[in-house]
Enzyme design. Structure first.
Site, mmCIF file in Angstrom:
data_model
loop_
_atom_site.group_PDB
_atom_site.id
_atom_site.type_symbol
_atom_site.label_atom_id
_atom_site.label_comp_id
_atom_site.label_asym_id
_atom_site.label_seq_id
_atom_site.Cartn_x
_atom_site.Cartn_y
_atom_site.Cartn_z
ATOM 1 C CG ASP A 90 92.796 -10.697 33.120
ATOM 2 O OD1 ASP A 90 92.506 -10.162 32.040
ATOM 3 O OD2 ASP A 90 92.910 -10.069 34.184
ATOM 4 C CG ASP B 112 91.517 -16.298 36.358
ATOM 5 O OD1 ASP B 112 91.698 -15.320 37.104
ATOM 6 O OD2 ASP B 112 92.114 -16.456 35.278
ATOM 7 C CG ASP C 282 94.536 -18.259 32.516
ATOM 8 O OD1 ASP C 282 94.110 -17.774 33.590
ATOM 9 O OD2 ASP C 282 95.231 -17.611 31.715
#
Length: 229
Positions: free
Chosen positions: A11, A9, A166
């Protein structure tokens, strides 16, 4: 034999961007007499695709109106990209993957303009030639399609890959695609990440548990140990 792959991922995972996103959201929301707290951002907004965010924040507006407001927030975020830093340890992990011949891809729900600018500004762009943009697919995260697409582009398989996430939507997406998923506690608590499907939770890419798990999985994928990949 399928190559071993790492799918990241963007961001909050490759780049510590969530504080800037949160501030940009509240700046734009204040123009409409609204705000969100950090808990709401982390649990409902972080990692979601923009159409989902627009619907959640502006249920009283049309889809077009809501997306226009979110687009304004994205433009504000891009003005602040210079404030962002890569997550600690990512450079060393990239070097390790190069030495081991491990393939890499980015799988993100971020708009392409955001992704390109973040990667350029952070110096990470040269390390990633494969980038999957969830909102450009039929379904973004938390659907497994973005990770399935990333694996297909790399010529890999879920049994020979690991994902790094996250957010709740991201962990759910990677787990649903069958990948071993590492959650980064950049914003969420361990129980939230494991509850969404994370197999391992680390603070950042320097965590000693991470390299140990990577080497174990790589050896298993290459048939050098009896451990299941």
């Amino acid at each position: 034999m399928a190559p071993f792959c790492l799918l990241f991922d963007l961001d909050g995972t490759l780049i510590d961007s969530d504080p800037v996103h949160f501030a940009a959201f509240n700046e734009v929301l204040s123009e409409h007499g609204r705000s969100i707290d950090l808990e709401t951002y982390r649990m409902k907004i972080m990692g979601a695709a923009n159409p989902t965010i627009a619907a959640a924040l502006f249920p009283d507006k049309t889809e077009e109106e809501g997306l226009a407001i979110v687009d304004r927030k994205e433009a504000l975020f891009r003005e602040r990209v210079s404030e962002l830093e890569p997550t600690p340890g990512i450079e060393a992990l990239i070097e390790w993957s190069d030495r081991e011949g491990v393939l890499r891809a980015i799988v993100t729900n971020a708009p392409r303009a955001n992704a390109e600018q973040m990667l350029e500004g952070s110096g990470l762009k040269r390390h990633f030639s494969t980038i999957v943009i969830g909102v450009e697919l039929e379904r973004g995260k938390p659907d497994p399609l973005p990770y399935e697409t990333g694996l297909k582009l790399l010529g890999g398989s879920a049994s020979h890959a690991m994902a790094f996430e996250d957010s709740l939507s991201g962990v759910k997406s990677a787990s649903a695609a069958g990948l071993t998923t590492v959650g980064l506690r950049t914003s969420l608590e361990d129980e939230h990440l494991t509850g969404a499907g994370a197999d391992l939770v680390v603070s950042d890419f320097r965590d000693p548990q991470l390299l140990s798990r990577l080497e174990e999985r790589l050896a298993a994928a290459r048939g050098n140990t009896g451990v299941s990949a």
